[in-house]
Motif scaffolding. Structure first.
Motif, mmCIF file in Angstrom:
data_model
loop_
_atom_site.group_PDB
_atom_site.id
_atom_site.type_symbol
_atom_site.label_atom_id
_atom_site.label_comp_id
_atom_site.label_asym_id
_atom_site.label_seq_id
_atom_site.Cartn_x
_atom_site.Cartn_y
_atom_site.Cartn_z
ATOM 1 N N PRO A 1 -5.690 37.132 10.245
ATOM 2 C CA PRO A 1 -4.423 37.163 9.503
ATOM 3 C C PRO A 1 -3.215 36.765 10.341
ATOM 4 N N ALA A 2 -3.380 36.652 11.656
ATOM 5 C CA ALA A 2 -2.243 36.309 12.528
ATOM 6 C C ALA A 2 -1.849 34.838 12.412
ATOM 7 N N VAL A 3 -2.776 33.992 11.922
ATOM 8 C CA VAL A 3 -2.483 32.559 11.800
ATOM 9 C C VAL A 3 -1.970 32.272 10.392
ATOM 10 N N PRO A 4 -0.786 31.655 10.256
ATOM 11 C CA PRO A 4 -0.206 31.383 8.929
ATOM 12 C C PRO A 4 -1.097 30.474 8.088
ATOM 13 N N PHE A 5 -1.230 30.815 6.824
ATOM 14 C CA PHE A 5 -2.013 30.045 5.866
ATOM 15 C C PHE A 5 -1.210 28.830 5.407
ATOM 16 N N ARG A 6 -1.855 27.658 5.321
ATOM 17 C CA ARG A 6 -1.169 26.424 4.953
ATOM 18 C C ARG A 6 -1.436 26.061 3.490
ATOM 19 N N GLU A 7 -0.365 25.968 2.696
ATOM 20 C CA GLU A 7 -0.501 25.654 1.275
ATOM 21 C C GLU A 7 -1.001 24.231 1.053
ATOM 22 N N ASP A 8 -0.590 23.281 1.904
ATOM 23 C CA ASP A 8 -1.021 21.902 1.722
ATOM 24 C C ASP A 8 -2.521 21.754 1.911
ATOM 25 N N VAL A 9 -3.095 22.538 2.814
ATOM 26 C CA VAL A 9 -4.548 22.513 3.021
ATOM 27 C C VAL A 9 -5.261 23.097 1.806
ATOM 28 N N ASP A 10 -4.689 24.153 1.247
ATOM 29 C CA ASP A 10 -5.307 24.839 0.121
ATOM 30 C C ASP A 10 -5.397 23.958 -1.118
ATOM 31 N N ARG A 11 -4.557 22.947 -1.213
ATOM 32 C CA ARG A 11 -4.575 22.064 -2.383
ATOM 33 C C ARG A 11 -5.741 21.086 -2.355
ATOM 34 N N ARG A 12 -6.429 20.987 -1.250
ATOM 35 C CA ARG A 12 -7.568 20.071 -1.154
ATOM 36 C C ARG A 12 -8.848 20.748 -1.652
ATOM 37 N N THR A 13 -9.843 19.922 -1.978
ATOM 38 C CA THR A 13 -11.135 20.422 -2.443
ATOM 39 C C THR A 13 -12.246 19.784 -1.614
ATOM 40 N N VAL A 14 -13.486 20.215 -1.861
ATOM 41 C CA VAL A 14 -14.610 19.627 -1.129
ATOM 42 C C VAL A 14 -14.833 18.170 -1.530
ATOM 43 N N PHE A 15 -14.206 17.725 -2.629
ATOM 44 C CA PHE A 15 -14.368 16.341 -3.077
ATOM 45 C C PHE A 15 -13.335 15.391 -2.467
ATOM 46 N N ASP A 16 -12.190 15.916 -2.056
ATOM 47 C CA ASP A 16 -11.131 15.010 -1.570
ATOM 48 C C ASP A 16 -10.542 15.442 -0.236
ATOM 49 N N TRP A 17 -11.229 16.308 0.496
ATOM 50 C CA TRP A 17 -10.636 16.903 1.696
ATOM 51 C C TRP A 17 -10.299 15.879 2.778
ATOM 52 N N GLU A 18 -11.020 14.737 2.808
ATOM 53 C CA GLU A 18 -10.767 13.764 3.865
ATOM 54 C C GLU A 18 -10.307 12.421 3.310
ATOM 55 N N ALA A 19 -9.921 12.388 2.039
ATOM 56 C CA ALA A 19 -9.591 11.108 1.397
ATOM 57 C C ALA A 19 -8.468 10.372 2.123
ATOM 58 N N SER A 20 -7.345 11.047 2.352
ATOM 59 C CA SER A 20 -6.189 10.365 2.963
ATOM 60 C C SER A 20 -6.478 9.955 4.402
ATOM 61 N N GLU A 21 -7.254 10.783 5.131
ATOM 62 C CA GLU A 21 -7.580 10.441 6.523
ATOM 63 C C GLU A 21 -8.490 9.213 6.580
ATOM 64 N N LYS A 22 -9.451 9.132 5.631
ATOM 65 C CA LYS A 22 -10.373 7.998 5.637
ATOM 66 C C LYS A 22 -9.654 6.686 5.350
ATOM 67 N N GLU A 23 -8.630 6.759 4.492
ATOM 68 C CA GLU A 23 -7.877 5.556 4.156
ATOM 69 C C GLU A 23 -7.177 4.976 5.374
ATOM 70 N N GLN A 24 -6.849 5.827 6.344
ATOM 71 C CA GLN A 24 -6.139 5.368 7.535
ATOM 72 C C GLN A 24 -7.096 4.892 8.633
ATOM 73 N N MET A 25 -8.403 5.133 8.452
ATOM 74 C CA MET A 25 -9.383 4.732 9.461
ATOM 75 C C MET A 25 -9.792 3.271 9.265
ATOM 76 N N GLU A 26 -10.256 2.657 10.353
ATOM 77 C CA GLU A 26 -10.790 1.302 10.260
ATOM 78 C C GLU A 26 -12.051 1.319 9.395
ATOM 79 N N GLN A 27 -12.115 0.411 8.421
ATOM 80 C CA GLN A 27 -13.213 0.393 7.462
ATOM 81 C C GLN A 27 -14.169 -0.769 7.737
ATOM 82 N N THR A 28 -15.394 -0.611 7.234
ATOM 83 C CA THR A 28 -16.372 -1.694 7.276
ATOM 84 C C THR A 28 -17.164 -1.669 5.979
#
Length: 316
Positions: free
Chosen positions: A208-235
């Motif tokens: 409980p000492a670490v603050p909970f992040r609301e922006d993280v909570d809005r993600r789901t197991v289906f889209d948790w890495e979507a924005s990060e993947k878009e910024q990665m080099e693709q093939t």
């Protein structure tokens, strides 16, 4: 109101609230505080899990989980519940293993005899196979509780590349694949999102000492890495599949919607993936054997050829 009826209604009121005071209950039931106190003591002696909290803001709370009111099920719904539980029996660990077994025993106890007989006939008749992978169910339970209570977890994690490390994570959720449990989460140490394989978590505790992040909570197991993947080099990842390869690969969630069936029953995958994930996808195709052929990128084709040569040398 008879005492027995009052005790039942007291149980229901306490179930509905996180905590309650004697004065609140006395006002609600139109009884004296002394009578309500005596009733609460009687409930405790009967095994109702309440305890008193002293001091400012005190009152009475449940010692364990709140009890839910009775729910009426149709026979078909009861059978569906047992089949759902049956589908989990080959998991080596579950985040709610002890509770699910207890709930199932209670549920089964009150079923009519003919429904029990029908369900009993399903044993060893309907089986959903799943590779059995074992890990402490307590740690899985902690991860699940963190998701439900919006909490951060401190874990000790064993990585094949970086060894053991202690880190704070905010779990986004849990999912199972091929017998393993996975936990996508925000890692406060790396300051980015990571996928943790739950059997590599050696310990887990709510922090409980670490603050909970609301922006993280809005993600789901289906889209948790979507924005990060878009910024990665693709093939572009292209794979040809035999008809049997299509059947083998279609259940894999990583390729959901990506397998294009051809007229002869064979198939093809053409999808964009991060370059950093290439070896991960190649390993999944390797498991399909001769029923899948990687066409591109060339880096993946070369890697598969090298792996084939290493396998050949083992049997030389």
């Amino acid at each position: 109101m008879q005492k027995s009826q009052r005790l039942i209604e007291l149980m229901m009121v306490i179930n509905m609230k996180k905590n309650v005071t004697v004065s609140e209950l006395a006002e609600e039931f139109g009884m004296s505080p002394r009578t309500i106190t005596r009733d609460l003591r009687d409930l405790s002696e009967l095994g109702f899990p309440i305890y008193s909290v002293q001091g400012r803001g005190g009152g009475y709370r449940l010692l364990r989980d709140r009890m839910l009111p009775p729910i009426g099920f149709l026979e078909s719904e009861a059978i569906a519940i047992f089949l759902a539980c049956q589908s989990l029996q080959y998991f080596g660990s579950l985040p709610f293993e002890e509770s699910s077994n207890s709930a199932l025993r209670k549920f089964y106890h009150y079923l009519p005899a003919d429904v029990k007989e029908q369900i009993g006939r399903l044993k060893d008749k309907v089986v959903i196979w799943n590779p059995r992978r074992s890990m402490p169910s307590e740690d899985l339970g902690t991860l699940l509780k963190a998701v439900m209570t919006r909490s951060v977890v401190t874990i000790r994690y064993r990585s094949s590349e970086q060894g053991d490390s202690c880190r704070d994570i905010q779990p986004i959720g849990l999912y199972a694949s091929n017998g393993y449990w996975y936990c996508p989460a925000y890692c406060f140490l790396r300051k980015t999102y990571r996928l943790f394989r739950a059997d590599r978590i050696e310990s887990a505790a709510l922090n409980p000492a670490v603050p909970f992040r609301e922006d993280v909570d809005r993600r789901t197991v289906f889209d948790w890495e979507a924005s990060e993947k878009e910024q990665m080099e693709q093939t572009t990842f292209v794979v040809r599949l035999t008809p049997r390869g299509v059947v083998k690969l279609e259940p894999n969630g990583r390729f959901e919607g990506q397998v294009q069936r051809l007229a002869d029953g064979s198939g093809e995958i053409r999808m964009s993936i991060p370059v950093n994930d290439l070896s991960f996808y190649c390993d999944m195709i390797w498991e399909i054997g001769e029923d899948a052929t990687i066409v591109e990128p060339e880096q993946a084709v070369t890697g598969m050829k090298e792996k084939i040569e290493r396998m050949r040398s083992l049997y030389a």
